[in-house]
Design a protein around this motif. Sequence first.
Motif: not given
Lengths: 110, 110, 316, 316
Positions: C173, C182, C250
């Motif tokens: 990201t 994220y 994540r």
Amino acid sequence: MADASESATIPITVDFSGGLEMLFDNKRRHSISLPATDVGGKPANIAFLIDHLCRNLMKDPRAELFVFDGHIRPGILVLVNDADWELEGEEAYEIQPRDNILFVSTLHGG
Amino acid sequence: MADASESATIPITVDFSGGLEMLFDNKRRHSISLPATDVGGKPANIAFLIDHLCRNLMKDPRAELFVFDGHIRPGILVLVNDADWELEGEEAYEIQPRDNILFVSTLHGG
Amino acid sequence: QNGCSRQLTDDEVDRYSRQMIVPGMGKEGQLRLINSRVLIIGAGGLGCPAAQYIAGAGIGTVGIVDGDVVETSNLHRQVGHATSRIGMKKVESLITHLRGLNPLPSYIPYPTHLTPQNAAEIISQYDLIMDCTDNPATRYLISDMCVLLGKPLVSAASIQKSGQLIVLNCPPTPQGLVDGNYAPCYRCCFRKPPPPSSMVSCGEAGIMGPVVGMMGVAQAGEAIKILASALHIPPRPLADDDATPERNLRQPTLLIYTYDLESAVGPYSFRALRMGGRRRNCFACGEGSTLTLEGVQAGSPNYEQFCSMPTSRASL
Amino acid sequence: QNGCSRQLTDDEVDRYSRQMIVPGMGKEGQLRLINSRVLIIGAGGLGCPAAQYIAGAGIGTVGIVDGDVVETSNLHRQVGHATSRIGMKKVESLITHLRGLNPLPSYIPYPTHLTPQNAAEIISQYDLIMDCTDNPATRYLISDMCVLLGKPLVSAASIQKSGQLIVLNCPPTPQGLVDGNYAPCYRCCFRKPPPPSSMVSCGEAGIMGPVVGMMGVAQAGEAIKILASALHIPPRPLADDDATPERNLRQPTLLIYTYDLESAVGPYSFRALRMGGRRRNCFACGEGSTLTLEGVQAGSPNYEQFCSMPTSRASL
Ligand SMILES: [Zn+2]
Ligand SMILES: [Zn+2]
């Protein structure tokens, strides 16, 4: 209205591993509500669970890959809370709330 | 006779991994009874546990390998029931009965 | 990126058939592997077994970075080298072995240590980075470059009887985005290095071969699944997406392996620890981060200094 | 058995120093490895990585049994072979690689399948047996021989995205003793083979390289710890001893590894399952067992028949 004892269920998790998950919608973990007693009113045990899984959870027509002669087929280990069911009474083990029951196929490749 | 609130303890397990077990009698798992409150009467949190471990459980004189400036030394992860303590409030997390607290040293070899 | 249009050659089908028939892999997965470029940083105890399975699986381009030469004391665990290649650069020695195993991939040797000066040039050319190194300064450098260049990172470490493994920055990201779920970078999980006084190398503290071997093979397993299933490609670029299959990337799992010389494998041999996602105030990937490629190349941050505060003494 | 009297040579110290300095290993552990004889049955996906770490660690004598030859489709996972050795007997190919890694051990090739006729002659010459085979008939045969000959057995298996590992018959106990806490054999844990209709080979079902690789490396790890720490030597012969370090060998853990192509390593990737000890009514090791070396050699039990009841159909 149903009698409380008839409709009572036990919340458990059932896991499949070693390829058996293929018979159960390709999901390795299932949270289910198991009827607390069988039709005769006896507490739910593993034999009852196996029958329940075949009737209600199995998505694959090949039941013979899971049961054989009314029992779990040879080559499948049954674990009650990560212990071999032999340590717990095998088919007669009475299922408790929040138990984890794991069915794992014995592997032979290498 | 001691006041109940003074003598109350919380049963927990404390694990050490990645080499830290060397500081604690070479045992990876310790079952301990942690005083439920600190001297000021505040509920036991992780900061209190770390101090308690240094005073009561550490067998090695090299405390600087575990604490630094009154806090856990850099390079040690703290896990509360297998989750990074950052997800739980770090030093301020209040310890619950039967919690498992794991201290693991970050490794760099390869 | 995908290149799913081309056909597999007969040679490829013959060689990869046993993994192509695994459910979930198929021709599509195999073509993704063939079209992938993997960089293995470190050709030692982690890098050797990792590289064997990366090469075996048919990753199309395999880069290997290491400045060291093979020594006798490496060979109990660095199973991609050989006694006849003692004194040779490790990257040349390992590629000799890998080419013997599978001649189809392109192997690219970097017989040098990774430095702030050469890191961007090397790392930018790959789809996935494997950290098989042995020191914290290089580990922070690799992670920072993966953040800046948008590369997924499979990181492992091992010493004595312990091992660790984690997948980071996957899917990558852009730096600075924090309002969403994220994936973390290495610094998000390991904010500060331990003081040098608490660190020792495998040379000083020792290492059991199968322990570091397990971690290296596990790294290859994670890299292969990421590339075969395209887990490193965000489904919608820059979107705050919570699609189920990625949740555990994540908020990844740190796997720790503890080997015991006195008892068999048991309930605590493997532990899966839940780590957090991207940290808002992370120096590298967080809000308002000032980390840049230019800065790194010019010497800021100073990785050596960051990883060597007080005095040196071997202990843990 | 121990041979702790002889000194290590300079070459040995140089080569094994990194594992000798691991706490709990030392010169004593290294000498035990050097004086040990390990038999690896199967030179495929499990046997290749297992053999690399067994040879690397300096086990003194390494026997390898396999009747097959190297094929192209093996090479994505059988990392001890090479493209240039396709068509060669697997045992010769693997020993070529191992000798390159470490020339010090004695390597003994058995380029044949293990059979009820040759099993006793081969297995009797080793201290520890590693089951790296790929079919149930051979697995039951190996376990029965380990019971009859008193050998510890490190057993693993793997297919598609799953792996299993267990240490059996360790420390070995004479057949028929049941009043005590004794270690199980393979039949104690896996009473009956699955019907052939539910079985397929890696050739038919496929296998991911790092999955079988993890299991092979883990097998080497278990074998090395058993031999280095002499966990296979009962402290008092025939005694019913409950000394702590052995408990988990007498009621061993079955490790199961589940690899997922769609998500990273997580909490269910590894599970440690508690198995029972020796079963009173076990066909091989239990009370009144009629299993004998002579019987096996003469064809009783019939392993092929035991493992092939109904019709054949590929499925799980
Ligand atoms: Zn970060
Ligand atoms: Zn038995």
